[in-house]
Design an enzyme around this catalytic site. Structure first.
Site: not given
Ligand code: PMP
Length: 408
Positions: A121, A199, A202, A225, A363
């Site tokens: 991401h 990270d 998910q 999430k 993203c």
């Molecule tokens: N890493 C991953 C794998 C994600 O899916 C996301 C959110 N889509 C993020 C980081 C970032 O999360 P946040 O926007 O809540 O900071």
């Protein structure tokens, strides 16, 4: 799917009572909230609200106790090695930025490599771009296999051959649902004497976690999430990985003594928590952890796996649908394209049927480039997703596939 594997918790989520027609399949972007979480925040604001860590009065002291109790709750829920390594942030993104800044600033210099993957991401890429640009270090990526897993041979090779200083990899892919072999990723980094950030944005919402056993130096996640409110994230760090690092941001709450010209800082975990935090939201996150604990993360995982298998079965039967992602370990995410159609058009058609999905690059532009597509449609599941939701998606997609097949 076998009923024994499914949770039946829809009634706990007020949104579905207010919008009975809704088929919500965008939980990877953000999950819906159970009444317990909404109530915990509303009650705290209505009855118990005050700022924390400063008031000399009992209302503030009890708000502080409740806030700090969530730190203990999170340490226990994720089996974190110590409460001193449980740092509240705004979200997973801020937690990565914290590590990239504070760790990177003190440990990276010209020529060093931060090892990420092609599947990350943007939240686990851009912070590293920012910090490496400043010091002349660089970011290199582990490749993805054609079916959407991390190429572990490439990981081993890059660990061996490049001047890597830190590894930063996702636990679970937001675009494909791939569950990466976290233990192996950590062991391989540690075997080279390298720290690793995972990270878990998910991973944490969908899998049982024991961070003490996993041994990752840094693990980041977002509350929104995992049934909690927005505005709260966690950096879960091994305290020794944080020791000696400079603060990320300065301000109130993170200091010991301040003079006009200089200051000294508070010990962990407060060193990394400058300013007034999202107090009620942290308390709401505590309620989300209680709720998930009540379900049991092993049952959450089984529910989502059963729905995924059911969804793959139904969608694989549709000709004209291109599905992405591995057959191996995977969370409740299906990513696909309809032949001859743009992902955004497909999502628009699905929205007409009250089906909420995400369309775009998720993203994860490098991953999309590796698949050579500009975008996909993504349906993603949570504890409240039902087989009827999957049926609605598959039925609507059946019509959409046919519509685009007939287009001249
Ligand atoms: N890493 C991953 C794998 C994600 O899916 C996301 C959110 N889509 C993020 C980081 C970032 O999360 P946040 O926007 O809540 O900071």
């Amino acid at each position: 799917p076998p009923a024994a594997q499914l949770l039946d918790v829809r009634a706990d989520f007020p949104l579905f009572a207010h919008r009975p027609e809704l088929v919500f399949l965008d939980s990877a972007a953000s999950s819906q909230k159970p009444a317990a979480v909404i109530q915990a925040m509303a009650e705290f604001y209505a009855h118990d609200y005050a700022n924390i860590h400063r008031g000399a009065y009992r209302l503030s002291a009890s708000a502080t106790d409740r806030f700090e109790a969530v730190r203990d709750r999170a340490a226990q829920f994720f089996h974190a090695p110590s409460r001193d390594g449980v740092i509240f942030t705004r979200n997973a993104t801020e937690a990565v930025n914290l590590v990239a800044h504070s760790w990177g600033q003190t440990h990276l210099s010209a020529g060093d490599v931060v090892l990420v993957s092609e599947m990350e991401h943007h939240a686990n890429l851009v912070p590293w771009h920012l910090v490496t640009r400043q010091c002349g270090a660089r970011v290199e990526a582990v490749a993805m296999t054609p079916d959407g897993r991390l190429d572990l041979d490439d990981y081993r090779r890059k660990l061996r051959e490049l001047p890597v200083k830190i590894v930063a990899l996702q636990h679970v892919s937001n675009a494909l649902g791939t569950i990466h072999p976290a233990h192996e990723l950590v062991e391989l980094a540690h075997a080279q004497g390298l720290p690793i950030l995972l990270d878990g944005a998910q991973g944490a919402p969908h899998l049982p976690l024991n961070l003490d056993e996993l041994g990752a130096d840094f693990y980041v996640l977002s509350a929104h999430k995992m049934l909690g409110p927005s505005g709260v994230g966690l950096l879960l760090a091994r305290p020794e990985a944080l020791r000696g690092l400079p603060p990320y941001q300065g301000g109130g709450d993170m200091i010991r003594e301040v003079y006009p010209e200089s200051s000294t800082y508070a010990p962990l975990p407060h060193l990394f928590e400058a300013g007034t935090p999202a107090i009620a939201e942290v308390i709401g996150f505590g309620a989300a952890l209680d709720y998930l604990d009540g379900l049991g993360m092993a049952r959450v995982e089984a529910h989502e796996r059963a729905l995924l298998d059911y969804a793959l079965g139904r969608l694989e039967a549709l000709e004209g649908l291109q599905l992405y992602g591995p057959s191996g370990p995977r969370c409740g995410v299906v990513s696909f394209n309809v032949a001859g159609a743009h992902a955004h058009d497909v999502a628009g058609f699905l929205d007409e049927a009250n089906i909420c999905v995400r369309a775009g690059h998720h993203c994860a532009q490098p991953l999309m480039r590796a698949f050579d597509v500009p975008s996909t449609v993504r349906a993603s599941f949570s504890v409240y997703t039902t087989p009827a939701d999957v049926d609605a998606l598959a039925d609507a997609l059946g019509d959409i596939v046919q519509f685009f097949a007939e287009e001249p």
